[in-house]
Design an enzyme around this catalytic site. Sequence first.
Site, PDB file in Angstrom:
ATOM      1  N   GLU A  72     -28.771 -38.822  79.185  1.00 59.71           N
ATOM      2  CA  GLU A  72     -28.326 -38.090  78.002  1.00 59.71           C
ATOM      3  C   GLU A  72     -27.549 -39.005  77.039  1.00 59.71           C
ATOM      4  O   GLU A  72     -26.496 -38.648  76.523  1.00 59.71           O
ATOM      5  CB  GLU A  72     -27.488 -36.872  78.408  1.00 59.71           C
ATOM      6  CG  GLU A  72     -28.282 -35.903  79.280  1.00 59.71           C
ATOM      7  CD  GLU A  72     -27.559 -34.617  79.639  1.00 59.71           C
ATOM      8  OE1 GLU A  72     -26.326 -34.627  79.708  1.00 59.71           O
ATOM      9  OE2 GLU A  72     -28.252 -33.601  79.859  1.00 59.71           O
TER      10      GLU A  72
ATOM     11  N   GLU B 124     -21.629 -22.884  83.898  1.00 56.89           N
ATOM     12  CA  GLU B 124     -22.330 -23.184  82.645  1.00 56.89           C
ATOM     13  C   GLU B 124     -23.513 -22.251  82.423  1.00 56.89           C
ATOM     14  O   GLU B 124     -23.694 -21.710  81.331  1.00 56.89           O
ATOM     15  CB  GLU B 124     -22.793 -24.647  82.660  1.00 56.89           C
ATOM     16  CG  GLU B 124     -23.580 -25.048  81.424  1.00 56.89           C
ATOM     17  CD  GLU B 124     -23.951 -26.528  81.408  1.00 56.89           C
ATOM     18  OE1 GLU B 124     -23.567 -27.254  82.344  1.00 56.89           O
ATOM     19  OE2 GLU B 124     -24.622 -26.948  80.445  1.00 56.89           O
TER      20      GLU B 124
ATOM     21  N   ASP C 173     -31.013 -28.459  86.267  1.00 56.68           N
ATOM     22  CA  ASP C 173     -29.620 -28.540  85.841  1.00 56.68           C
ATOM     23  C   ASP C 173     -28.876 -27.231  86.084  1.00 56.68           C
ATOM     24  O   ASP C 173     -28.515 -26.553  85.127  1.00 56.68           O
ATOM     25  CB  ASP C 173     -29.589 -28.895  84.342  1.00 56.68           C
ATOM     26  CG  ASP C 173     -28.209 -29.303  83.881  1.00 56.68           C
ATOM     27  OD1 ASP C 173     -27.339 -29.490  84.733  1.00 56.68           O
ATOM     28  OD2 ASP C 173     -28.010 -29.416  82.664  1.00 56.68           O
TER      29      ASP C 173
END
Length: 653
Positions: free
Chosen positions: A270, A377, A349
């Site tokens: 990333e 998240e 993820d």
Amino acid sequence: METDQAWLPTAAFRAVGSRHTLVHGTGPLVDTVHRELAAGCGRFGGSVVRGAEGGGSCDLVLELGGDAEALGDEGFTYAREVGRTTVTAAGQRGLLYGLFHVVRLGEEAFHGERAQEIHRPTTALRMLDHWDNVAVHPVMGQVERGYAGGSLFWADGWARGDLERVRAYGRLIAACGINAVAVNNVNVHETEAHLLTDRIGEVADIAGALRPYGIRTHLSVTFAAPVVLGGLPTADPLDEAVRAWWAGATARVYEAIPDFGGYVVKADSEGRPGPFADGRSHADGANMLAAAVAPHGGTVHWRAFVYDHRQDWGDRTTDRARAAYDHFVPLDGEFAPNAVLQVKHGPMDFQVREPVSPLIGAMPGTRLAVEVQATQEYTGQQRHVCWLGPMWSEVLRFRPEEGVSVGELARGGLVAVSNVGDDPFWTGHPLGQANLYAFGRLAWNPDADPGAVLDEWIGLTFPEAPERLVAGLHDVLDGSWRTYEKYTAPLGVGWMVQPGHHYGPSVDGYEYSPWGTYHFADRDGIGVDRSAATGTGYAAQYAKPWAELYESPETCPDELLLFFHHVSYGHVLKSGKTVIQHIYDTHFEGVEEVEEAREVWASLAGLVVPARHARVTELFEEQLRSAREWRDQINSYFFRKSGVPDAHGRRIY
Ligand code: GCV
């Protein structure tokens, strides 16, 4: 508002605090044990003495001694005979964990007889990674993916001057078995990079606050540190000047923090810098850092979260799920013994449902750590109740090959991204505390029954709770992960979230993006073909029997069907329902289950501390609003795509 005492309220010490205890042994952690007992006794009328073996008329003896080989530094024995409970540990940490074991048992620790039991953690490293920025990041805020306020460690660009809460945190997490904390974000921005060098004193202060509870401090570092901090022209891991720079910087870290745990590294991921820039492998990168910490007994946690986030969404052959395996399996056997490859539990993820990463079990020559995400998240961002114990337990008990579970394969440790911030309840949602507690207990024993862990958490957090409260908490928490799954993403498809912040539904939020996260829904069907026969080949990354099981839609478990296969809306699941009807039904059911949980919670008013009750009540309003939004958007989207009406004629827009 005063900080919540979580699972160590004063009353949790009633049983030990009202006994006569002998503590035998010396050392800083033995001092901690003594201090804990003295505080409990001050409250509940017992007494604690430090002295020689024997203990005369003591009810409880906590002693250093025992078989070092059998117990290691962290294990302890526990035995009960009439009138005497004895905990023996070879190492100081073991004594501390033994004390918390007795606290957990409460009165039960002092009645009847019990033959000697040995308690020892399965996993040597049980770590919490904080994605905390020192300075507030313009996009990510202070805690990246943090839903519990600001950072516990950092405020106004510096380490907090008052570390009282950090001490209290160390105490809480030691009580559930955690022994390591990484204090800053794996995305190491410029300010945070300096923690490694000129600001190491601040990290040392934090380490000092955590040390009395047996917790070692780790630091996330940027791979580009020799360039950014050292002024070198390159960060090439095979360059001698670069290696010397790391060796020197690391020696200075250990001068400041002699028991420093080591580095955590996110590289070539990333947008973070990494060894690819110089044409080097990830083993080269990790081993360079491993060499720097090795003389000091440190470890490098090198993350396997490496994938192309600039993917062409039109290219159906590139599959993000394959990436970690494709990058790292060829490097098996090349990593230094103190380089641990830290793998997310699923290939993507932290979605609400993913298969276990095929990397786990595929690298027998490498020490792996498995990373889970306590910070929610993708599971409701600590505004929704989502008890993750059952999900983690499923992962840890999964056997990639016959005979060996993920929990056993995680020889390099179990790691959770922490869900804690400076919120008075620690975790934003007060019931999110159960996740933090469960992570510690499952890391200690990955085979533990999550239901029993939840019972422990309830017993400690709500001492002397009436049966109605215990039952109510179970009703609210037990099935909450599956409820969340029902009203969000069906059958393992994932990623139907709002881009960026990842809260709330957006079916096509990531569908035409470079992040590699697609559901491929069209008018005929949905799901990603990851079979070897006709798809991306991801299913073949598993060993048998999983590769075969996942390969065919006929044998693939329903809950992962759309992760592995593109099927028609009319495809009939093992449950007997069609995919489209499953989507409708689960979304209606999920909302109903939230409504029921909200009612149960309301009925517990008066049995729970008012501030805690009020906070959860308020959050249930948001959870219900959000669950309805998910239901309506998902159902409408798939009704419009497929044209298939709901068999029960319910309202779909
Ligand atoms: C710390 C996901 C999250 C990022 C996180 C990253 C990682 O992409 O959205 O916030 O970055 O995982 O685990 O490194």
